[in-house]
Write an enzyme that holds these catalytic residues in place. Structure first.
Site, short mmCIF file in Angstrom:
data_model
loop_
_atom_site.label_atom_id
_atom_site.label_comp_id
_atom_site.label_asym_id
_atom_site.label_seq_id
_atom_site.Cartn_x
_atom_site.Cartn_y
_atom_site.Cartn_z
N SER A 133 -6.78 5.00 -7.42
CA SER A 133 -6.95 5.42 -6.02
C SER A 133 -7.89 4.40 -5.27
O SER A 133 -8.71 3.82 -5.84
CB SER A 133 -7.83 6.87 -6.05
OG SER A 133 -8.55 7.08 -5.01
N LYS A 134 -7.76 4.43 -3.86
CA LYS A 134 -8.69 3.62 -3.08
C LYS A 134 -10.14 3.98 -3.44
O LYS A 134 -11.02 3.35 -3.35
CB LYS A 134 -8.52 4.06 -1.57
CG LYS A 134 -7.34 3.32 -1.20
CD LYS A 134 -7.08 3.86 0.38
CE LYS A 134 -5.75 3.87 0.71
NZ LYS A 134 -5.45 4.40 2.04
N ARG A 135 -10.30 5.34 -3.79
CA ARG A 135 -11.52 5.84 -4.01
C ARG A 135 -12.37 5.25 -5.41
O ARG A 135 -13.35 5.43 -5.37
CB ARG A 135 -11.76 7.38 -3.60
CG ARG A 135 -11.73 7.80 -2.09
CD ARG A 135 -11.52 9.08 -1.94
NE ARG A 135 -10.09 9.58 -2.53
CZ ARG A 135 -9.16 9.34 -1.65
NH1 ARG A 135 -9.24 8.85 -0.56
NH2 ARG A 135 -7.83 9.65 -2.33
#
Ligand code: GLU
Ligand code: ZN
Length: 498
Positions: A265-267
């Site tokens: 995930s981007k996070r």
């Protein structure tokens, strides 16, 4: 297995991120594959900024994108700052183009005003679900009579512009995944322009691909479901004279998986490009690692430059299975890249980290440079990232009055160590030939033979006293670099209590 492209005409590919948040590795993998394909085929790498969502896009993020591509050396042939024949390349500068295309699509009967409110849509969606039908847009406003439209307009109803999907299945030969089919009922009519006039990704992305004469769309698998819509829109664009009649070939790059078998995930912290840059990953190493996420060079070759990748890059070697992001492997490739640098290159790469840590000024002095050229090769073998050089080299660069022993290692300098340190000082005071071998020999004679200590027992306190830590570059080399008076001063200080 995907077929190899034999395209007539020059290849034109694009990298078209939205400037939201920080650049992440998934997006850079996409940029890299497009860049490599363009370079391999002698084609054109177009860089386009998809910034039509003013609520989410930011100038900061835009700048970070440009800065990141430059840092990585992924040069673009057309795009922001370099220009090109199909500009402007920021979609926020192209709004009149989209308004015109939207109008022509509606005039041509390819799109229509849909007056359904979100509440109405929601009710019908629930109903469809409860009746076991596919819950997409049901086409209610497709064939409204003129009177009906007028009535809605009089009511002051908001409307969106919706694309009329042809009532047929869509099939294409994906460059990575082979033949793909979407059944008509799974691709309902979709919104192109919001009620407030804002054009959506669904419109602007294919319109620009058409206007910019993109021949190959290589992008992440998460966008697979938008492809049938885009192919249909392309056909409409061709009829109204916006595209040149050629639909691009599509290739969907495999998912990148993170920990625990879920998509990266981007996070996730290991997603952040900035993290790698700040920690001291070489851009060469990062690209090398990202290349392995879904592509292989062949012959098990895992260490290569982006130029080598470009020379070898074909879509046939792009794998459709999900790729696992492995930070350890990425780090190990970074270590390989660090070890491949010549000493002066390593010094050059390390300097910004030493500057950031305030160990040296922007312009290192000649004396500091001389230290670094000798010291860098001593730590090269052990560096996993350039940032580690700060801790490993600080003892060579700090002024003596600022030198401190690492708190965690202070215990090594306790009472037991005092006789060892005193004996070391005594023999070093008299040493005139201040060179690695002579220092080593003098200390060995005094401590290992003289005091009958095991080398590790003899040299650990010395190492902590001189370098400030139990783990350091080779001790005797370090002592030579530091010079006699600094070494003696540090010994004095350690004898005096650290
Ligand atoms: N702006 C889109 C994104 O960042 C581009 C997707 C595409 O390559 O079509 O997801
Ligand atoms: Zn409607």
């Amino acid at each position: 297995m995907a077929e190899q492209v034999t395209s007539t005409g020059a290849v034109r590919v694009r990298f078209c991120p939205s400037p939201t948040g920080n650049p992440h590795v998934g997006m850079i993998r996409t940029a890299l594959f497009n860049w490599a394909f363009a370079r391999h085929t002698g084609g054109t790498f177009v860089f386009r900024i998809e910034d039509t969502d003013s609520a989410r896009d930011s100038e900061e993020s835009y700048n970070a994108l440009l800065d990141s591509l430059r840092w990585l050396g992924l040069d673009w042939d057309e795009g922001p700052e370099v220009g090109g024949d199909y500009g402007p390349y920021r979609q926020s500068d192209r709004l009149p183009v989209y308004a015109e295309v939207a109008k022509r699509l509606r005039d041509g009967g390819f799109a229509y005003h849909c007056y359904c409110s979100s509440e109405e849509l929601e009710v019908r969606r629930e109903l469809a679900k409860s009746q076991g039908r596919t819950p997409g847009y049901d086409g209610k406003c497709r064939e409204l009579s003129l009177e009906q439209v007028e009535a809605y307009e009089d009511e002051g109803r908001d409307f969106v512009l919706r694309f009329r999907m042809p009532d047929r299945d869509f099939e294409w030969d994906d460059l990575v995944r082979g033949s793909i089919t979407f059944a008509a009922e799974h691709v309902p009519d979709y919104v192109l322009v919001r009620g407030n006039g804002d054009p959506l990704y669904t419109l602007v992305n294919p319109v620009d691909d058409a206007l910019m004469r993109i021949t190959h769309v290589l992008r992440g698998e998460d966008l697979l479901s938008s492809t049938p819509r885009q192919i249909a829109l392309y056909e409409a664009l061709s009829t109204i004279g916006v595209s040149d009649g050629n639909t691009p070939r599509f290739g969907h790059l495999p998912y990148v998986m993170g920990e625990g078998n879920r998509k990266l995930s981007k996070r996730d912290p290991e997603s952040s490009l900035l993290m790698y840059r700040e920690t001291g990953y070489l851009p060469e190493a990062l690209l090398n690692y990202l290349a392995l996420l879904g592509w292989s060079m062949g012959d098990d070759q895992e260490f290569f430059s982006k130029e080598q990748m470009a020379a070898a890059f074909t879509l046939e070697r792009v794998n459709q299975n999900p790729a696992r992001f492995d930070l350890k492997k990425c780090t190990s490739i970074n270590g390989d890249w660090i070890r491949s640098l010549a000493p002066n290159q390593l010094v050059e790469r390390i300097i910004p980290f030493l500057v950031a840590a305030k160990l040296i000024q922007q312009q290192p002095t000649a004396e500091q440079l001389a230290i670094l050229v000798v010291a860098a090769p001593l730590i090269q073998e052990r560096l996993e990232n350039l940032g580690q050089s700060v801790d490993m080299l600080s003892f060579l660069l700090v002024p003596q009055e600022q030198f401190v022993v690492d708190a965690a290692d202070l215990e090594v300098l306790g009472a037991d160590a005092a006789p060892t340190l005193a004996a070391a000082r005594e023999v070093l005071v008299d040493l005139t030939n201040w060179h690695t071998d002579a220092i080593h020999e003098a200390l060995r004679a005094a401590l290992v033979e003289g005091l009958a200590l095991k080398p590790k027992v003899a040299f650990t306190p010395l190492r902590v006293a001189i370098t400030g830590r139990r783990i350091s570059p080779p001790l005797f080399e370090s002592m030579e670099i530091l010079g006699k008076s600094v070494c003696l001063a540090r010994l004095e200080r350690a004898i005096g209590g650290g």
